[in-house]
Design a protein around this motif. Structure first.
Motif, PDB file in Angstrom:
ATOM      1  N   TYR A  35       0.884  -0.908  -0.032  1.00 54.84           N
ATOM      2  CA  TYR A  35      -0.099   0.034  -0.021  1.00 54.84           C
ATOM      3  C   TYR A  35       0.794   1.087  -0.003  1.00 54.84           C
ATOM      4  CZ  TYR A  35      -3.882  -2.926   1.413  1.00 54.84           C
ATOM      5  OH  TYR A  35      -4.645  -3.993   1.366  1.00 54.84           O
ATOM      6  N   LEU A  88       4.815   6.926   2.177  1.00 54.73           N
ATOM      7  CA  LEU A  88       5.074   5.716   3.301  1.00 54.73           C
ATOM      8  C   LEU A  88       4.430   4.463   2.523  1.00 54.73           C
ATOM      9  CD1 LEU A  88       5.892   4.717   6.022  1.00 54.73           C
ATOM     10  CD2 LEU A  88       3.718   5.105   6.727  1.00 54.73           C
ATOM     11  N   LEU A  90       3.596   0.748   2.846  1.00 55.73           N
ATOM     12  CA  LEU A  90       3.380  -0.179   3.817  1.00 55.73           C
ATOM     13  C   LEU A  90       3.045  -1.580   3.372  1.00 55.73           C
ATOM     14  CD1 LEU A  90       0.810   1.930   5.641  1.00 55.73           C
ATOM     15  CD2 LEU A  90       2.724   0.982   6.774  1.00 55.73           C
ATOM     16  N   THR A 101      -7.814 -10.772   7.795  1.00 54.26           N
ATOM     17  CA  THR A 101      -7.211  -9.824   8.300  1.00 54.26           C
ATOM     18  C   THR A 101      -5.899  -9.684   7.754  1.00 54.26           C
ATOM     19  OG1 THR A 101      -8.432 -10.535  10.194  1.00 54.26           O
ATOM     20  CG2 THR A 101      -6.215  -9.398  10.728  1.00 54.26           C
ATOM     21  N   GLN A 102      -5.245  -8.459   7.524  1.00 51.93           N
ATOM     22  CA  GLN A 102      -3.962  -8.161   7.042  1.00 51.93           C
ATOM     23  C   GLN A 102      -3.412  -7.588   8.568  1.00 51.93           C
ATOM     24  OE1 GLN A 102      -4.088  -6.056   3.522  1.00 51.93           O
ATOM     25  NE2 GLN A 102      -5.665  -7.210   2.550  1.00 51.93           N
ATOM     26  N   PHE A 104       0.065  -5.382   9.244  1.00 48.80           N
ATOM     27  CA  PHE A 104       0.805  -4.389   8.604  1.00 48.80           C
ATOM     28  C   PHE A 104       2.289  -4.352   9.207  1.00 48.80           C
ATOM     29  CE2 PHE A 104      -1.584  -2.084   5.394  1.00 48.80           C
ATOM     30  CZ  PHE A 104      -2.931  -2.338   6.029  1.00 48.80           C
ATOM     31  N   GLY A 105       3.316  -4.048   8.221  1.00 53.82           N
ATOM     32  CA  GLY A 105       4.677  -3.782   8.720  1.00 53.82           C
ATOM     33  C   GLY A 105       4.807  -2.162   9.285  1.00 53.82           C
ATOM     34  N   PRO A 106       5.887  -1.866   9.563  1.00 54.59           N
ATOM     35  CA  PRO A 106       6.321  -0.342   9.907  1.00 54.59           C
ATOM     36  C   PRO A 106       6.448   0.421   8.819  1.00 54.59           C
ATOM     37  CG  PRO A 106       8.046  -1.712  10.015  1.00 54.59           C
ATOM     38  CD  PRO A 106       6.983  -2.772   9.818  1.00 54.59           C
TER      39      PRO A 106
ATOM     40  N   GLN B  33     -13.930  -3.265   8.070  1.00 49.47           N
ATOM     41  CA  GLN B  33     -12.914  -3.678   8.683  1.00 49.47           C
ATOM     42  C   GLN B  33     -12.593  -2.167   9.561  1.00 49.47           C
ATOM     43  OE1 GLN B  33      -9.493  -5.632   7.385  1.00 49.47           O
ATOM     44  NE2 GLN B  33     -10.690  -7.492   6.719  1.00 49.47           N
ATOM     45  N   TYR B  35      -9.198  -0.095  11.429  1.00 49.65           N
ATOM     46  CA  TYR B  35      -7.860   0.085  11.601  1.00 49.65           C
ATOM     47  C   TYR B  35      -7.441   1.409  12.822  1.00 49.65           C
ATOM     48  CZ  TYR B  35      -7.025  -3.724   8.451  1.00 49.65           C
ATOM     49  OH  TYR B  35      -7.027  -4.906   7.871  1.00 49.65           O
ATOM     50  N   GLN B  37      -4.293   3.693  13.443  1.00 50.70           N
ATOM     51  CA  GLN B  37      -2.833   4.214  13.049  1.00 50.70           C
ATOM     52  C   GLN B  37      -2.521   5.232  14.253  1.00 50.70           C
ATOM     53  OE1 GLN B  37      -1.996   5.259   9.027  1.00 50.70           O
ATOM     54  NE2 GLN B  37       0.152   4.766   9.250  1.00 50.70           N
ATOM     55  N   HIS B  42       1.914   2.267  12.189  1.00 49.70           N
ATOM     56  CA  HIS B  42       1.272   1.552  10.942  1.00 49.70           C
ATOM     57  C   HIS B  42      -0.068   1.278  11.445  1.00 49.70           C
ATOM     58  CE1 HIS B  42       3.329  -1.605  13.337  1.00 49.70           C
ATOM     59  NE2 HIS B  42       2.504  -2.486  13.206  1.00 49.70           N
ATOM     60  N   PRO B  43      -1.044   0.925  10.512  1.00 48.38           N
ATOM     61  CA  PRO B  43      -2.132   0.459  10.649  1.00 48.38           C
ATOM     62  C   PRO B  43      -2.315  -0.888  11.437  1.00 48.38           C
ATOM     63  CG  PRO B  43      -2.198   1.039   8.570  1.00 48.38           C
ATOM     64  CD  PRO B  43      -0.724   1.056   8.969  1.00 48.38           C
ATOM     65  N   PHE B  45      -5.073  -3.703  12.858  1.00 51.81           N
ATOM     66  CA  PHE B  45      -6.399  -4.258  12.693  1.00 51.81           C
ATOM     67  C   PHE B  45      -7.000  -4.161  14.107  1.00 51.81           C
ATOM     68  CE2 PHE B  45      -9.798  -6.777  10.992  1.00 51.81           C
ATOM     69  CZ  PHE B  45      -9.999  -7.695  12.024  1.00 51.81           C
ATOM     70  N   GLN B  48     -13.569  -6.816  12.242  1.00 50.28           N
ATOM     71  CA  GLN B  48     -14.341  -6.911  11.277  1.00 50.28           C
ATOM     72  C   GLN B  48     -15.666  -7.153  11.537  1.00 50.28           C
ATOM     73  OE1 GLN B  48     -13.043  -8.868   7.340  1.00 50.28           O
ATOM     74  NE2 GLN B  48     -14.190 -10.501   8.173  1.00 50.28           N
ATOM     75  N   PHE B  88      -9.402   4.408  10.448  1.00 52.27           N
ATOM     76  CA  PHE B  88      -9.571   3.942   9.081  1.00 52.27           C
ATOM     77  C   PHE B  88     -10.733   2.753   9.163  1.00 52.27           C
ATOM     78  CE2 PHE B  88      -6.390   6.358   6.785  1.00 52.27           C
ATOM     79  CZ  PHE B  88      -5.257   6.308   7.540  1.00 52.27           C
ATOM     80  N   HIS B  92     -12.854  -4.933   2.749  1.00 49.09           N
ATOM     81  CA  HIS B  92     -11.930  -6.092   2.197  1.00 49.09           C
ATOM     82  C   HIS B  92     -12.785  -6.793   1.248  1.00 49.09           C
ATOM     83  CE1 HIS B  92      -9.901 -10.051   2.029  1.00 49.09           C
ATOM     84  NE2 HIS B  92      -8.955  -9.472   2.326  1.00 49.09           N
ATOM     85  N   LEU B  97      -7.703  -4.272   0.324  1.00 53.05           N
ATOM     86  CA  LEU B  97      -8.609  -3.367   1.259  1.00 53.05           C
ATOM     87  C   LEU B  97      -8.576  -2.010   0.691  1.00 53.05           C
ATOM     88  CD1 LEU B  97      -6.568  -4.017   4.796  1.00 53.05           C
ATOM     89  CD2 LEU B  97      -9.007  -4.764   4.249  1.00 53.05           C
TER      90      LEU B  97
END
Lengths: 113, 109
Positions: A35, A88, A90, A101-102, A104-106, B33, B35, B37, B42-43, B45, B48, B88, B92, B97
């Protein structure tokens, strides 16, 4: 359990150069998503890889490309960098096609000068 | 463009007060969903929702999915400084997303 990792943390490039960003998913996850989070534009879907194949692509030009390796890690390549590519980036991973469900990394902060 | 619209874009809340952020779509959503941040983060979760009219709670957070599955809300009671960040909503669908623009929350102590 380690989360999603990304490298580098920060990357500074100049216009016209190429950038390579890397992502390692959570162990056991086969899907990797990329993303872009640019200021004022929110989170935009770039690419989805699963089992080494590109499964879906967002509304980005072809100079945004990537791949997924046999160990499920992934690279995002951005060619011919433009100033507006500053954002950024991601990476997220999930258990695969059936997973909603995803995680995320930093992120990697890319700055194009 | 974004399929889901979020309002408000910014929310300034006095510590201890409640607030609600909304997510709206012109089309029926498969799911929604949420999220969070944190600044510089970072986002992450949160939850859902899938069923029409579904309501789920996480401590001080209440998530709702509209009967027509075209809107959703996040209500936070007794806001704390730890609630600072951008929330956010996202659908999905097609294995990706699609995010709303987010509601950025600041808290006055």
């Amino acid at each position: 359990e380690a989360g999603v990792t990304q490298s580098p943390t920060h990357l500074i490039k100049t216009r016209g150069q190429q950038a390579t960003l890397r992502c390692s998913p959570i162990s056991g996850h086969t899907s990797v998503y990329w993303y872009q989070q640019a200021l004022g534009l929110g989170l935009q879907f770039l690419l989805w890889y699963d089992e080494g194949e590109e499964r879906n692509r967002g509304n980005f030009p072809p100079r945004f490309s990537g791949r997924q390796f046999p160990n499920y890690s992934s690279e995002l390549n951005v060619n011919a960098l433009e100033l507006e590519d500053s954002a950024l980036y991601l990476c997220a991973s999930s258990l695969g096609l059936a997973a909603d469900t995803q995680y995320f990394g930093p992120g990697t902060r890319l700055t194009v000068l | 463009g974004q399929q889901v619209m979020q309002i408000p874009q910014y929310q300034h809340v006095q510590e201890g007060e409640d607030f609600t952020t909304y997510c709206n779509s012109s089309t029926t959503l498969s799911n929604i969903q949420w999220y969070k941040q944190r600044p510089g983060g970072h986002p992450v979760f949160l939850i859902q929702l899938v069923k029409s009219g579904e309501v789920k709670k996480q401590k001080r957070l209440t998530f709702q999915f509209g009967e027509a599955k075209k809107n959703s809300s996040l209500h936070i009671t007794a806001t704390q400084t730890t609630d600072v960040g951008t929330y956010f909503c996202a659908e999905h669908n097609d294995y990706k997303l699609s995010f709303g623009a987010g509601t950025t929350v600041t808290v006055r102590a």
